[in-house]
Motif scaffolding. Structure first.
Motif, PDB file in Angstrom:
ATOM      1  N   LEU A  35      11.290  -7.615 -27.530  1.00 12.66           N
ATOM      2  CA  LEU A  35      11.370  -7.923 -26.117  1.00 12.66           C
ATOM      3  C   LEU A  35      12.606  -7.211 -25.600  1.00 12.66           C
ATOM      4  O   LEU A  35      13.739  -7.614 -25.876  1.00 12.66           O
ATOM      5  CB  LEU A  35      11.474  -9.434 -25.876  1.00 12.66           C
ATOM      6  N   GLN A  36      12.386  -6.114 -24.879  1.00 14.18           N
ATOM      7  CA  GLN A  36      13.504  -5.288 -24.451  1.00 14.18           C
ATOM      8  C   GLN A  36      14.353  -6.008 -23.409  1.00 14.18           C
ATOM      9  O   GLN A  36      13.956  -7.022 -22.853  1.00 14.18           O
ATOM     10  CB  GLN A  36      12.980  -3.945 -23.926  1.00 14.18           C
ATOM     11  N   SER A  37      15.522  -5.466 -23.145  1.00 17.20           N
ATOM     12  CA  SER A  37      16.526  -6.174 -22.350  1.00 17.20           C
ATOM     13  C   SER A  37      16.021  -6.604 -20.989  1.00 17.20           C
ATOM     14  O   SER A  37      16.318  -7.703 -20.518  1.00 17.20           O
ATOM     15  CB  SER A  37      17.763  -5.294 -22.189  1.00 17.20           C
ATOM     16  N   GLU A  38      15.244  -5.744 -20.337  1.00 15.39           N
ATOM     17  CA  GLU A  38      14.735  -6.118 -19.014  1.00 15.39           C
ATOM     18  C   GLU A  38      13.744  -7.272 -19.132  1.00 15.39           C
ATOM     19  O   GLU A  38      13.744  -8.182 -18.292  1.00 15.39           O
ATOM     20  CB  GLU A  38      14.077  -4.909 -18.347  1.00 15.39           C
ATOM     21  N   GLY A  39      12.915  -7.272 -20.163  1.00 13.19           N
ATOM     22  CA  GLY A  39      11.990  -8.379 -20.379  1.00 13.19           C
ATOM     23  C   GLY A  39      12.725  -9.674 -20.663  1.00 13.19           C
ATOM     24  O   GLY A  39      12.334 -10.752 -20.184  1.00 13.19           O
ATOM     25  N   TYR A  40      13.800  -9.590 -21.436  1.00 11.01           N
ATOM     26  CA  TYR A  40      14.628 -10.753 -21.757  1.00 11.01           C
ATOM     27  C   TYR A  40      15.237 -11.328 -20.477  1.00 11.01           C
ATOM     28  O   TYR A  40      15.261 -12.549 -20.263  1.00 11.01           O
ATOM     29  CB  TYR A  40      15.706 -10.324 -22.746  1.00 11.01           C
ATOM     30  N   PHE A 333       5.806  -8.082 -18.605  1.00  8.23           N
ATOM     31  CA  PHE A 333       6.714  -8.920 -17.822  1.00  8.23           C
ATOM     32  C   PHE A 333       6.995  -8.271 -16.465  1.00  8.23           C
ATOM     33  O   PHE A 333       7.041  -8.936 -15.434  1.00  8.23           O
ATOM     34  CB  PHE A 333       8.040  -9.100 -18.580  1.00  8.23           C
ATOM     35  N   ARG A 334       7.183  -6.951 -16.466  1.00 10.90           N
ATOM     36  CA  ARG A 334       7.462  -6.237 -15.215  1.00 10.90           C
ATOM     37  C   ARG A 334       6.241  -6.259 -14.295  1.00 10.90           C
ATOM     38  O   ARG A 334       6.383  -6.402 -13.078  1.00 10.90           O
ATOM     39  CB  ARG A 334       7.895  -4.801 -15.516  1.00 10.90           C
ATOM     40  N   HIS A 335       5.046  -6.131 -14.868  1.00  7.62           N
ATOM     41  CA  HIS A 335       3.828  -6.268 -14.074  1.00  7.62           C
ATOM     42  C   HIS A 335       3.767  -7.657 -13.430  1.00  7.62           C
ATOM     43  O   HIS A 335       3.454  -7.798 -12.238  1.00  7.62           O
ATOM     44  CB  HIS A 335       2.602  -6.073 -14.956  1.00  7.62           C
ATOM     45  N   ALA A 336       4.034  -8.686 -14.226  1.00  2.72           N
ATOM     46  CA  ALA A 336       3.967 -10.058 -13.727  1.00  2.72           C
ATOM     47  C   ALA A 336       4.991 -10.285 -12.624  1.00  2.72           C
ATOM     48  O   ALA A 336       4.691 -10.934 -11.600  1.00  2.72           O
ATOM     49  CB  ALA A 336       4.184 -11.043 -14.877  1.00  2.72           C
ATOM     50  N   VAL A 444      15.550   3.220 -22.139  1.00  2.00           N
ATOM     51  CA  VAL A 444      14.704   2.814 -23.257  1.00  2.00           C
ATOM     52  C   VAL A 444      14.370   1.328 -23.182  1.00  2.00           C
ATOM     53  O   VAL A 444      13.243   0.912 -23.490  1.00  2.00           O
ATOM     54  CB  VAL A 444      15.396   3.142 -24.601  1.00  2.00           C
ATOM     55  N   THR A 445      15.323   0.517 -22.754  1.00  2.00           N
ATOM     56  CA  THR A 445      15.109  -0.923 -22.669  1.00  2.00           C
ATOM     57  C   THR A 445      14.568  -1.344 -21.299  1.00  2.00           C
ATOM     58  O   THR A 445      14.534  -2.528 -20.982  1.00  2.00           O
ATOM     59  CB  THR A 445      16.406  -1.690 -22.974  1.00  2.00           C
ATOM     60  N   GLN A 446      14.162  -0.371 -20.476  1.00  2.00           N
ATOM     61  CA  GLN A 446      13.504  -0.577 -19.187  1.00  2.00           C
ATOM     62  C   GLN A 446      14.383  -1.264 -18.152  1.00  2.00           C
ATOM     63  O   GLN A 446      13.885  -1.874 -17.201  1.00  2.00           O
ATOM     64  CB  GLN A 446      12.172  -1.327 -19.357  1.00  2.00           C
ATOM     65  N   GLN A 447      15.708  -1.149 -18.304  1.00  2.00           N
ATOM     66  CA  GLN A 447      16.620  -1.698 -17.306  1.00  2.00           C
ATOM     67  C   GLN A 447      16.877  -0.735 -16.162  1.00  2.00           C
ATOM     68  O   GLN A 447      17.271  -1.156 -15.073  1.00  2.00           O
ATOM     69  CB  GLN A 447      17.959  -2.064 -17.954  1.00  2.00           C
ATOM     70  N   SER A 448      16.681   0.560 -16.415  1.00  2.00           N
ATOM     71  CA  SER A 448      16.957   1.579 -15.402  1.00  2.00           C
ATOM     72  C   SER A 448      15.782   2.531 -15.288  1.00  2.00           C
ATOM     73  O   SER A 448      15.048   2.755 -16.263  1.00  2.00           O
ATOM     74  CB  SER A 448      18.225   2.368 -15.749  1.00  2.00           C
ATOM     75  N   ASN A 449      15.645   3.106 -14.103  1.00  2.00           N
ATOM     76  CA  ASN A 449      14.612   4.110 -13.874  1.00  2.00           C
ATOM     77  C   ASN A 449      14.937   5.375 -14.659  1.00  2.00           C
ATOM     78  O   ASN A 449      16.094   5.809 -14.704  1.00  2.00           O
ATOM     79  CB  ASN A 449      14.542   4.419 -12.372  1.00  2.00           C
TER      80      ASN A 449
END
Length: 486
Positions: A35-40, A333-336, A444-449
Protein backbone atom coordinates in the motif's frame (compact mmCIF):
# COMPACT_ATOMS: atom_id res chain seq x y z
CA UNK A 1 -13.45 -11.53 11.97
CA UNK A 2 -13.19 -12.24 15.71
CA UNK A 3 -9.68 -13.67 15.58
CA UNK A 4 -6.81 -12.11 17.46
CA UNK A 5 -3.77 -10.78 15.63
CA UNK A 6 -1.74 -13.93 16.26
CA UNK A 7 -4.64 -16.21 15.32
CA UNK A 8 -5.16 -14.38 12.03
CA UNK A 9 -1.49 -14.78 11.12
CA UNK A 10 -1.44 -18.44 12.11
CA UNK A 11 -4.61 -19.04 10.09
CA UNK A 12 -3.14 -17.22 7.11
CA UNK A 13 0.08 -19.23 7.08
CA UNK A 14 -1.59 -22.62 7.29
CA UNK A 15 -4.40 -22.30 4.78
CA UNK A 16 -4.17 -24.77 1.93
CA UNK A 17 -5.52 -22.42 -0.71
CA UNK A 18 -7.10 -18.97 -1.06
CA UNK A 19 -10.51 -20.58 -1.71
CA UNK A 20 -10.68 -21.72 1.91
CA UNK A 21 -10.94 -18.03 2.82
CA UNK A 22 -14.20 -17.72 0.95
CA UNK A 23 -12.31 -15.26 -1.27
CA UNK A 24 -11.87 -17.36 -4.39
CA UNK A 25 -11.93 -14.24 -6.56
CA UNK A 26 -8.65 -13.09 -5.02
CA UNK A 27 -6.27 -15.92 -5.74
CA UNK A 28 -3.35 -13.53 -5.28
CA UNK A 29 -4.34 -12.78 -1.66
CA UNK A 30 -1.26 -14.70 -0.48
CA UNK A 31 1.14 -12.61 -2.54
CA UNK A 32 3.14 -9.68 -1.28
CA UNK A 33 1.16 -6.43 -1.53
CA UNK A 34 2.23 -2.84 -1.05
CA UNK A 35 0.00 0.00 0.00
CA UNK A 36 1.96 2.96 -1.30
CA UNK A 37 2.26 6.19 0.65
CA UNK A 38 -0.60 7.97 -1.07
CA UNK A 39 -2.90 4.99 -0.48
CA UNK A 40 -1.85 4.91 3.18
CA UNK A 41 -2.70 8.62 3.48
CA UNK A 42 -6.13 8.10 1.87
CA UNK A 43 -6.82 5.15 4.19
CA UNK A 44 -6.09 7.12 7.36
CA UNK A 45 -8.19 10.05 6.15
CA UNK A 46 -11.15 7.71 5.60
CA UNK A 47 -10.61 5.90 8.92
CA UNK A 48 -8.74 8.29 11.28
CA UNK A 49 -9.08 5.94 14.25
CA UNK A 50 -7.56 3.03 12.32
CA UNK A 51 -3.90 3.93 12.87
CA UNK A 52 -3.91 3.17 16.60
CA UNK A 53 -5.72 -0.12 16.02
CA UNK A 54 -3.25 -1.20 13.34
CA UNK A 55 -0.26 -0.49 15.52
CA UNK A 56 -1.60 -1.55 18.92
CA UNK A 57 -3.91 -4.47 18.06
CA UNK A 58 -2.36 -5.94 14.93
CA UNK A 59 1.36 -5.21 15.50
CA UNK A 60 1.81 -3.53 12.12
CA UNK A 61 3.48 -0.20 11.55
CA UNK A 62 4.83 2.18 8.93
CA UNK A 63 8.51 1.93 8.03
CA UNK A 64 10.78 4.77 7.00
CA UNK A 65 11.91 4.60 3.37
CA UNK A 66 14.68 7.02 4.34
CA UNK A 67 16.27 4.99 7.15
CA UNK A 68 14.75 1.50 7.10
CA UNK A 69 14.66 0.60 3.40
CA UNK A 70 17.16 -0.55 0.79
CA UNK A 71 15.56 -0.36 -2.65
CA UNK A 72 17.35 -0.70 -5.97
CA UNK A 73 16.40 -0.13 -9.62
CA UNK A 74 18.87 -0.70 -12.46
CA UNK A 75 21.64 -1.04 -9.91
CA UNK A 76 20.89 2.34 -8.29
CA UNK A 77 19.82 2.81 -4.65
CA UNK A 78 16.70 4.87 -5.28
CA UNK A 79 16.02 5.81 -1.66
CA UNK A 80 19.44 7.04 -0.61
CA UNK A 81 19.89 10.62 0.60
CA UNK A 82 16.16 11.41 0.61
CA UNK A 83 15.42 15.00 1.59
CA UNK A 84 12.11 14.00 3.22
CA UNK A 85 10.77 10.80 4.67
CA UNK A 86 8.22 8.53 3.02
CA UNK A 87 6.27 5.79 4.80
CA UNK A 88 6.17 2.14 3.78
CA UNK A 89 3.07 0.50 5.26
CA UNK A 90 3.82 -3.02 6.50
CA UNK A 91 0.79 -5.33 6.41
CA UNK A 92 -0.31 -8.46 4.54
CA UNK A 93 -3.37 -8.41 2.30
CA UNK A 94 -5.25 -11.06 4.26
CA UNK A 95 -5.11 -9.09 7.53
CA UNK A 96 -5.74 -5.83 5.70
CA UNK A 97 -9.01 -7.07 4.18
CA UNK A 98 -10.28 -8.35 7.54
CA UNK A 99 -9.45 -5.08 9.29
CA UNK A 100 -11.17 -2.96 6.63
CA UNK A 101 -14.31 -5.09 6.69
CA UNK A 102 -14.46 -4.75 10.46
CA UNK A 103 -14.07 -0.98 10.20
CA UNK A 104 -16.80 -0.74 7.57
CA UNK A 105 -19.12 -2.69 9.84
CA UNK A 106 -18.35 -0.36 12.75
CA UNK A 107 -18.78 2.82 10.71
CA UNK A 108 -21.65 1.93 8.36
CA UNK A 109 -23.28 -1.16 9.83
CA UNK A 110 -26.84 0.20 9.47
CA UNK A 111 -26.17 1.27 5.86
CA UNK A 112 -24.49 -1.83 4.45
CA UNK A 113 -26.06 -5.20 3.66
CA UNK A 114 -23.45 -7.89 3.06
CA UNK A 115 -24.17 -10.65 0.55
CA UNK A 116 -21.51 -13.23 1.35
CA UNK A 117 -20.64 -16.39 -0.60
CA UNK A 118 -22.48 -15.11 -3.67
CA UNK A 119 -21.53 -14.59 -7.29
CA UNK A 120 -22.82 -11.92 -9.67
CA UNK A 121 -24.12 -13.59 -12.83
CA UNK A 122 -25.06 -10.64 -15.01
CA UNK A 123 -26.60 -7.19 -15.32
CA UNK A 124 -30.20 -5.99 -15.34
CA UNK A 125 -30.37 -3.23 -17.93
CA UNK A 126 -32.68 -0.86 -19.78
CA UNK A 127 -31.17 -0.51 -23.24
CA UNK A 128 -33.53 2.29 -24.26
CA UNK A 129 -32.32 4.47 -21.36
CA UNK A 130 -28.72 3.18 -21.51
CA UNK A 131 -28.71 2.37 -17.81
CA UNK A 132 -27.81 -0.59 -15.61
CA UNK A 133 -30.75 -1.07 -13.25
CA UNK A 134 -29.15 -3.79 -11.13
CA UNK A 135 -27.42 -7.16 -11.02
CA UNK A 136 -28.35 -10.83 -10.89
CA UNK A 137 -26.60 -12.99 -8.31
CA UNK A 138 -26.77 -16.48 -6.86
CA UNK A 139 -25.26 -18.52 -4.05
CA UNK A 140 -21.76 -19.94 -4.56
CA UNK A 141 -22.60 -22.92 -2.36
CA UNK A 142 -25.47 -24.12 -4.55
CA UNK A 143 -24.66 -23.58 -8.20
CA UNK A 144 -28.05 -24.95 -9.23
CA UNK A 145 -29.96 -22.42 -7.15
CA UNK A 146 -32.07 -19.77 -8.85
CA UNK A 147 -30.69 -16.27 -9.18
CA UNK A 148 -31.82 -13.18 -7.28
CA UNK A 149 -32.16 -9.60 -8.46
CA UNK A 150 -30.66 -6.58 -6.74
CA UNK A 151 -31.40 -3.04 -7.94
CA UNK A 152 -29.39 0.13 -7.46
CA UNK A 153 -29.21 3.78 -8.52
CA UNK A 154 -25.45 3.63 -9.07
CA UNK A 155 -23.41 0.45 -9.50
CA UNK A 156 -19.66 0.02 -9.07
CA UNK A 157 -17.73 -2.97 -10.37
CA UNK A 158 -14.67 -3.41 -8.18
CA UNK A 159 -14.33 -7.17 -8.72
CA UNK A 160 -10.71 -6.84 -9.80
CA UNK A 161 -8.63 -8.18 -12.65
CA UNK A 162 -11.08 -11.01 -13.40
CA UNK A 163 -14.06 -8.72 -13.92
CA UNK A 164 -16.84 -9.95 -16.21
CA UNK A 165 -17.99 -6.43 -17.12
CA UNK A 166 -16.64 -6.48 -20.71
CA UNK A 167 -18.61 -9.69 -21.34
CA UNK A 168 -21.79 -8.35 -19.71
CA UNK A 169 -21.63 -5.00 -21.52
CA UNK A 170 -21.23 -6.80 -24.83
CA UNK A 171 -24.22 -9.04 -24.05
CA UNK A 172 -26.46 -6.29 -22.69
CA UNK A 173 -25.57 -3.23 -24.79
CA UNK A 174 -23.53 -4.68 -27.67
CA UNK A 175 -20.79 -2.44 -26.27
CA UNK A 176 -17.18 -3.44 -26.89
CA UNK A 177 -14.66 -1.94 -24.48
CA UNK A 178 -11.36 -1.01 -26.20
CA UNK A 179 -8.52 -2.81 -24.42
CA UNK A 180 -4.82 -3.46 -24.57
CA UNK A 181 -3.21 -6.43 -22.85
CA UNK A 182 0.53 -6.78 -22.39
CA UNK A 183 1.77 -10.28 -21.56
CA UNK A 184 5.33 -10.26 -20.23
CA UNK A 185 5.69 -13.70 -18.65
CA UNK A 186 5.23 -12.57 -15.06
CA UNK A 187 5.64 -15.07 -12.24
CA UNK A 188 6.58 -15.07 -8.58
CA UNK A 189 6.92 -17.23 -5.51
CA UNK A 190 5.81 -15.75 -2.22
CA UNK A 191 6.11 -16.98 1.34
CA UNK A 192 6.03 -15.69 4.92
CA UNK A 193 8.96 -16.04 7.24
CA UNK A 194 10.98 -14.60 10.10
CA UNK A 195 14.24 -12.85 9.28
CA UNK A 196 17.41 -13.62 11.22
CA UNK A 197 20.75 -11.79 11.26
CA UNK A 198 23.11 -12.40 8.35
CA UNK A 199 26.10 -10.71 9.95
CA UNK A 200 26.00 -7.95 7.32
CA UNK A 201 24.89 -4.77 9.13
CA UNK A 202 23.83 -3.03 5.92
CA UNK A 203 21.36 -5.85 5.24
CA UNK A 204 20.25 -6.48 8.80
CA UNK A 205 19.51 -2.79 9.45
CA UNK A 206 17.18 -2.58 6.46
CA UNK A 207 13.62 -3.76 7.11
CA UNK A 208 12.32 -3.25 3.57
CA UNK A 209 14.63 -4.65 0.88
CA UNK A 210 14.05 -4.99 -2.82
CA UNK A 211 15.35 -4.80 -6.36
CA UNK A 212 13.30 -4.50 -9.54
CA UNK A 213 13.62 -6.51 -12.72
CA UNK A 214 15.32 -4.82 -15.67
CA UNK A 215 14.65 -6.84 -18.83
CA UNK A 216 16.20 -8.07 -20.99
CA UNK A 217 19.41 -8.04 -18.90
CA UNK A 218 17.91 -8.82 -15.48
CA UNK A 219 14.62 -10.72 -15.52
CA UNK A 220 14.50 -11.57 -11.81
CA UNK A 221 13.71 -9.33 -8.83
CA UNK A 222 13.35 -9.62 -5.06
CA UNK A 223 11.29 -8.00 -2.31
CA UNK A 224 11.23 -8.46 1.46
CA UNK A 225 8.40 -6.47 3.03
CA UNK A 226 7.58 -6.60 6.78
CA UNK A 227 3.97 -7.31 7.72
CA UNK A 228 4.10 -7.17 11.51
CA UNK A 229 6.35 -6.91 14.54
CA UNK A 230 7.34 -10.10 16.31
CA UNK A 231 7.89 -10.14 20.04
CA UNK A 232 10.84 -12.47 20.56
CA UNK A 233 13.67 -13.07 23.02
CA UNK A 234 15.93 -14.54 20.35
CA UNK A 235 18.77 -12.05 19.86
CA UNK A 236 19.52 -13.43 16.41
CA UNK A 237 15.98 -12.63 15.20
CA UNK A 238 15.33 -9.25 13.58
CA UNK A 239 11.86 -9.23 15.14
CA UNK A 240 9.77 -8.93 12.01
CA UNK A 241 7.41 -11.26 10.20
CA UNK A 242 8.07 -10.64 6.52
CA UNK A 243 6.53 -11.45 3.15
CA UNK A 244 9.23 -12.53 0.70
CA UNK A 245 8.58 -12.35 -3.01
CA UNK A 246 10.91 -13.59 -5.73
CA UNK A 247 9.66 -12.16 -8.99
CA UNK A 248 10.38 -12.72 -12.64
CA UNK A 249 9.39 -11.75 -16.14
CA UNK A 250 10.04 -13.50 -19.45
CA UNK A 251 8.62 -16.75 -17.93
CA UNK A 252 11.82 -17.42 -15.96
CA UNK A 253 9.86 -18.86 -13.07
CA UNK A 254 11.42 -19.65 -9.67
CA UNK A 255 10.67 -23.14 -8.29
CA UNK A 256 8.18 -23.68 -5.47
CA UNK A 257 8.49 -27.43 -4.81
CA UNK A 258 10.83 -27.00 -1.83
CA UNK A 259 12.67 -24.24 -0.03
CA UNK A 260 15.97 -26.02 -0.62
CA UNK A 261 15.43 -25.90 -4.38
CA UNK A 262 14.33 -22.29 -4.19
CA UNK A 263 17.56 -21.44 -2.33
CA UNK A 264 19.65 -23.17 -4.97
CA UNK A 265 17.80 -21.28 -7.69
CA UNK A 266 18.25 -17.99 -5.80
CA UNK A 267 21.97 -18.63 -5.45
CA UNK A 268 22.29 -18.80 -9.24
CA UNK A 269 19.79 -16.11 -10.21
CA UNK A 270 19.82 -13.44 -7.47
CA UNK A 271 22.59 -11.20 -6.19
CA UNK A 272 24.51 -12.76 -3.32
CA UNK A 273 23.08 -10.37 -0.73
CA UNK A 274 19.50 -11.47 -1.44
CA UNK A 275 20.56 -15.10 -1.32
CA UNK A 276 22.14 -14.44 2.09
CA UNK A 277 18.89 -12.96 3.38
CA UNK A 278 16.92 -15.98 2.18
CA UNK A 279 19.47 -18.32 3.72
CA UNK A 280 18.77 -16.76 7.14
CA UNK A 281 14.98 -17.03 7.08
CA UNK A 282 12.71 -19.31 9.10
CA UNK A 283 9.83 -20.16 6.76
CA UNK A 284 6.31 -20.19 8.26
CA UNK A 285 4.12 -20.74 5.22
CA UNK A 286 3.87 -22.62 1.96
CA UNK A 287 5.73 -21.42 -1.14
CA UNK A 288 2.89 -19.91 -3.14
CA UNK A 289 3.34 -19.41 -6.91
CA UNK A 290 1.43 -16.87 -8.96
CA UNK A 291 1.75 -16.63 -12.75
CA UNK A 292 -1.32 -15.01 -14.23
CA UNK A 293 -0.67 -11.30 -14.00
CA UNK A 294 -0.68 -9.12 -17.12
CA UNK A 295 -1.02 -5.42 -17.89
CA UNK A 296 -4.67 -5.07 -18.90
CA UNK A 297 -6.21 -1.66 -19.58
CA UNK A 298 -9.79 -0.90 -20.54
CA UNK A 299 -10.14 2.46 -22.28
CA UNK A 300 -13.63 3.18 -20.98
CA UNK A 301 -13.21 6.92 -21.55
CA UNK A 302 -13.10 6.38 -25.34
CA UNK A 303 -16.72 5.22 -25.36
CA UNK A 304 -18.07 8.59 -24.20
CA UNK A 305 -21.85 8.71 -23.88
CA UNK A 306 -22.17 5.15 -25.21
CA UNK A 307 -21.07 4.02 -21.75
CA UNK A 308 -23.99 3.19 -19.37
CA UNK A 309 -25.06 6.21 -17.35
CA UNK A 310 -24.88 4.78 -13.85
CA UNK A 311 -22.19 2.08 -14.01
CA UNK A 312 -18.43 2.30 -13.49
CA UNK A 313 -15.35 0.12 -13.24
CA UNK A 314 -13.04 0.94 -10.35
CA UNK A 315 -9.43 -0.03 -9.61
CA UNK A 316 -8.26 -3.32 -11.11
CA UNK A 317 -11.59 -3.74 -12.88
CA UNK A 318 -10.58 -0.77 -15.06
CA UNK A 319 -6.86 -1.46 -15.27
CA UNK A 320 -4.43 -4.01 -13.87
CA UNK A 321 -0.67 -3.52 -13.68
CA UNK A 322 2.49 -5.48 -13.22
CA UNK A 323 2.25 -6.38 -9.48
CA UNK A 324 6.02 -5.91 -9.12
CA UNK A 325 5.45 -2.18 -8.71
CA UNK A 326 2.72 -2.39 -6.05
CA UNK A 327 0.45 0.20 -7.68
CA UNK A 328 -2.88 -1.66 -7.61
CA UNK A 329 -4.34 -0.90 -4.19
CA UNK A 330 -3.30 2.76 -4.20
CA UNK A 331 -4.61 3.13 -7.76
CA UNK A 332 -8.00 1.83 -6.53
CA UNK A 333 -7.89 4.14 -3.48
CA UNK A 334 -7.27 7.12 -5.78
CA UNK A 335 -10.19 6.08 -7.99
CA UNK A 336 -12.44 5.83 -4.92
CA UNK A 337 -11.31 9.23 -3.67
CA UNK A 338 -12.02 10.79 -7.08
CA UNK A 339 -15.50 9.24 -7.14
CA UNK A 340 -16.12 10.69 -3.68
CA UNK A 341 -15.04 14.12 -4.92
CA UNK A 342 -17.46 13.93 -7.85
CA UNK A 343 -20.41 13.08 -5.59
CA UNK A 344 -19.22 15.67 -3.08
CA UNK A 345 -19.29 18.44 -5.66
CA UNK A 346 -23.14 18.11 -5.61
CA UNK A 347 -23.50 19.78 -8.99
CA UNK A 348 -23.68 16.78 -11.31
CA UNK A 349 -26.71 14.87 -12.46
CA UNK A 350 -26.57 11.20 -11.58
CA UNK A 351 -26.74 10.22 -15.26
CA UNK A 352 -23.52 12.18 -15.95
CA UNK A 353 -21.36 10.87 -13.11
CA UNK A 354 -20.12 7.71 -14.83
CA UNK A 355 -18.89 9.72 -17.82
CA UNK A 356 -17.21 12.32 -15.59
CA UNK A 357 -15.60 9.57 -13.54
CA UNK A 358 -14.35 7.71 -16.61
CA UNK A 359 -12.54 10.83 -17.83
CA UNK A 360 -10.99 11.69 -14.45
CA UNK A 361 -10.13 8.11 -13.52
CA UNK A 362 -8.38 7.56 -16.86
CA UNK A 363 -5.94 10.37 -15.99
CA UNK A 364 -5.01 8.55 -12.76
CA UNK A 365 -4.75 5.26 -14.64
CA UNK A 366 -2.55 6.78 -17.35
CA UNK A 367 0.04 7.84 -14.76
CA UNK A 368 0.29 4.31 -13.35
CA UNK A 369 0.08 2.66 -16.78
CA UNK A 370 3.04 4.52 -18.28
CA UNK A 371 5.16 3.98 -15.17
CA UNK A 372 4.42 0.25 -15.09
CA UNK A 373 4.47 -0.71 -18.75
CA UNK A 374 7.60 1.17 -19.86
CA UNK A 375 9.78 -1.53 -18.30
CA UNK A 376 7.51 -4.39 -19.38
CA UNK A 377 7.86 -3.40 -23.04
CA UNK A 378 11.52 -4.47 -22.84
CA UNK A 379 10.65 -8.13 -22.14
CA UNK A 380 12.12 -10.44 -24.83
CA UNK A 381 8.97 -12.62 -25.07
CA UNK A 382 6.49 -9.75 -25.07
CA UNK A 383 2.99 -10.35 -26.40
CA UNK A 384 0.50 -7.53 -27.01
CA UNK A 385 -3.23 -7.96 -27.71
CA UNK A 386 -5.20 -4.91 -28.81
CA UNK A 387 -9.00 -4.76 -29.22
CA UNK A 388 -10.70 -1.67 -30.63
CA UNK A 389 -14.29 -0.52 -30.07
CA UNK A 390 -15.40 -2.38 -33.20
CA UNK A 391 -14.14 -5.66 -31.79
CA UNK A 392 -11.16 -5.93 -34.17
CA UNK A 393 -8.30 -7.80 -32.48
CA UNK A 394 -4.61 -7.42 -33.31
CA UNK A 395 -1.92 -9.63 -31.78
CA UNK A 396 1.78 -8.87 -31.74
CA UNK A 397 4.50 -11.26 -30.52
CA UNK A 398 8.17 -10.75 -29.83
CA UNK A 399 10.01 -14.08 -29.61
CA UNK A 400 11.71 -16.72 -31.71
CA UNK A 401 8.37 -18.27 -32.67
CA UNK A 402 6.82 -15.10 -34.11
CA UNK A 403 7.61 -16.21 -37.67
CA UNK A 404 5.71 -19.49 -37.26
CA UNK A 405 2.75 -17.91 -35.45
CA UNK A 406 2.45 -15.18 -38.13
CA UNK A 407 2.16 -12.48 -35.48
CA UNK A 408 4.03 -9.28 -36.34
CA UNK A 409 6.62 -7.85 -33.98
CA UNK A 410 5.17 -5.26 -31.56
CA UNK A 411 6.29 -1.70 -32.23
CA UNK A 412 7.20 0.17 -29.08
CA UNK A 413 5.24 3.45 -28.83
CA UNK A 414 7.47 6.51 -29.13
CA UNK A 415 6.41 7.74 -25.67
CA UNK A 416 7.44 4.40 -24.14
CA UNK A 417 10.80 4.50 -25.94
CA UNK A 418 11.43 7.97 -24.59
CA UNK A 419 10.43 6.96 -21.06
CA UNK A 420 12.76 3.94 -21.13
CA UNK A 421 15.64 6.17 -22.17
CA UNK A 422 14.74 9.02 -19.81
CA UNK A 423 14.16 6.82 -16.75
CA UNK A 424 17.59 5.17 -17.18
CA UNK A 425 19.41 8.49 -17.03
CA UNK A 426 17.03 9.87 -14.41
CA UNK A 427 18.09 7.06 -12.08
CA UNK A 428 21.74 7.91 -12.67
CA UNK A 429 20.98 11.50 -11.65
CA UNK A 430 18.94 10.38 -8.64
CA UNK A 431 21.92 8.39 -7.36
CA UNK A 432 23.76 11.72 -6.95
CA UNK A 433 20.89 14.03 -5.98
CA UNK A 434 18.87 13.66 -2.80
CA UNK A 435 16.13 15.98 -4.07
CA UNK A 436 15.77 14.12 -7.36
CA UNK A 437 15.73 10.78 -5.52
CA UNK A 438 12.96 12.18 -3.29
CA UNK A 439 10.94 13.36 -6.30
CA UNK A 440 11.37 9.94 -7.88
CA UNK A 441 10.18 8.12 -4.73
CA UNK A 442 7.20 10.48 -4.42
CA UNK A 443 6.17 9.63 -7.99
CA UNK A 444 6.68 5.89 -7.43
CA UNK A 445 4.51 6.00 -4.31
CA UNK A 446 1.85 8.05 -6.19
CA UNK A 447 2.19 11.11 -3.96
CA UNK A 448 3.26 13.39 -6.81
CA UNK A 449 2.40 13.78 -10.47
CA UNK A 450 5.06 12.25 -12.77
CA UNK A 451 5.43 15.66 -14.44
CA UNK A 452 7.64 16.78 -11.53
CA UNK A 453 10.32 14.54 -13.04
CA UNK A 454 10.15 16.65 -16.20
CA UNK A 455 10.54 20.07 -14.60
CA UNK A 456 13.27 22.14 -16.33
CA UNK A 457 16.04 21.67 -13.74
CA UNK A 458 15.52 17.90 -13.67
CA UNK A 459 15.10 17.60 -17.45
CA UNK A 460 18.33 19.45 -18.20
CA UNK A 461 20.22 17.49 -15.51
CA UNK A 462 19.11 14.24 -17.17
CA UNK A 463 20.05 15.51 -20.65
CA UNK A 464 23.42 16.66 -19.33
CA UNK A 465 24.38 13.35 -17.75
CA UNK A 466 23.25 11.46 -20.86
CA UNK A 467 25.19 13.79 -23.16
CA UNK A 468 28.32 13.50 -21.03
CA UNK A 469 28.07 9.74 -21.19
CA UNK A 470 27.68 9.78 -24.99
CA UNK A 471 30.69 12.07 -25.38
CA UNK A 472 32.70 9.80 -23.13
CA UNK A 473 31.73 6.77 -25.21
CA UNK A 474 32.57 8.55 -28.44
CA UNK A 475 35.95 9.57 -27.07
CA UNK A 476 36.87 6.09 -25.84
CA UNK A 477 35.37 3.86 -28.51
CA UNK A 478 34.83 6.05 -31.57
CA UNK A 479 31.09 5.40 -31.60
CA UNK A 480 27.99 5.20 -29.55
CA UNK A 481 27.65 2.59 -26.85
CA UNK A 482 24.94 0.22 -28.02
CA UNK A 483 23.35 -0.07 -24.59
CA UNK A 484 22.61 3.67 -24.42
CA UNK A 485 21.32 4.19 -27.93
CA UNK A 486 17.80 5.71 -28.06
Amino acid sequence: MKSTSSEILDYHCRLESPTSLGRSGVSQIYQGHALQSEGYKILLKLFPQLKDKLFNEYDVRAYSMKTEARLMAEGVFVNQNLTEDVDWFGIDRFTFEIILRKELRLKFDDQIEWKCNTRVMGLIVDQSLNIVKGIKYRSKKNIDSSSFDMYGDFIIDCTGRNTSSPKWLKESFNLIVPTIQIHFGFGNVTFIGERFRTGDLSLDSATVIGTTVNPPHKNVGFLASPIRILKTIDDSSLGTMTVFSINCVNSEYPPNDSYENLLEWAKENLDIEYYMILKHVKVYSQLIPYRRAIDDRKYVELLGKKWPQNYILLGDAMCTFNPLYGQGMTHAFRHARELGKIFGESCHKLKDISHIFNRRASVITEECWLASTANDWKTPTLKVIETNKNGDVKIYQRDSDSATTNYPQPRIPLMIRFMQWYSHWLLQCASKSGQLATDFIRVVTQQSNPLILMKPTTFFAVIHIALMNYLKDWGLFGGRSARNTF
